[in-house]
Design an enzyme around this catalytic site. Sequence first.
Site, PDB file in Angstrom:
ATOM      1  N   ASP A   1       0.866  -1.184   0.000  1.00 33.53           N
ATOM      2  CA  ASP A   1       0.000   0.000   0.000  1.00 33.53           C
ATOM      3  C   ASP A   1       0.904   1.235   0.000  1.00 33.53           C
ATOM      4  OD1 ASP A   1      -1.929  -1.945   0.274  1.00 33.53           O
ATOM      5  OD2 ASP A   1      -3.010  -0.935   1.887  1.00 33.53           O
TER       6      ASP A   1
ATOM      7  N   LYS B   1      -6.515   3.076  -3.365  1.00 32.62           N
ATOM      8  CA  LYS B   1      -6.924   3.070  -1.962  1.00 32.62           C
ATOM      9  C   LYS B   1      -7.276   4.489  -1.561  1.00 32.62           C
ATOM     10  CE  LYS B   1      -5.070   1.983   2.662  1.00 32.62           C
ATOM     11  NZ  LYS B   1      -3.966   1.316   3.387  1.00 32.62           N
TER      12      LYS B   1
ATOM     13  N   LYS C   1      -9.866   0.043  -2.756  1.00 31.51           N
ATOM     14  CA  LYS C   1      -9.775  -0.247  -1.323  1.00 31.51           C
ATOM     15  C   LYS C   1     -10.233   0.974  -0.541  1.00 31.51           C
ATOM     16  CE  LYS C   1      -6.592  -1.513   2.422  1.00 31.51           C
ATOM     17  NZ  LYS C   1      -5.254  -2.040   2.759  1.00 31.51           N
TER      18      LYS C   1
END
Length: 226
Positions: A96, A157, A185
């Site tokens: 991430d 994300k 996400k």
Amino acid sequence: MAADYPNIDIAPFIDHALLTPTATPEQVDQWCEQADRYNFASVCLYPTYVKQAAEFLHGKKPKVCTVIGFPTGATTRSVKLYEALEAVENGATELDVVINLGCLKSGNTEAVHREIAEICEETGQVVKVILETNLLTDAEKKIAADIAMDAGATFLKTNTGWNGGATVADVRLLKEITRERVGIKASGGIRTLNQALDLILAGATRLGTSRGIDLIHQRDNPEKVE
């Protein structure tokens, strides 16, 4: 009420996050055990605990996810790349990565693209680019999303959780922008089952939360969910 939602098993959506600065090795083992027991998608931890998590989850279904350039995204390109490569060497299969917001906002989109592309190409792993949507205009969200997708991101994300949480509106916007070419996400402030289900119905394909166990308990005890 949660009972009014479609019958969605939320467990496989959850990246079981342990990103508090005070996280301990004992908590890492606990999070890994929970992720395996409840069939979560991954555990998401700081790079310092990747090797421990990879050893615990060896041969098990949950992935080992870590954060790169977290939480500000303001480290240099070379540092982010080294951090990513070291994490993969230690057993991470999902990264991430926080976008460089300063470069994005100043119009240096080439630097943003190069940074993400290098990590995607040199690691060969799942890369979720953290946009920090609460700090961006809708126009900037589109620019950032397009850059990340072009650079090879697997997911977009929404947030780190340090500057506010995921919103249904942002997830819907990202779904519209991506047209399902990459995953989405939602992360930050996800505490209730209804909130999680709203985000999934809006288009989220992963949920980053430290409250995964609470969500499972709410799922299994719908009569107690308000």
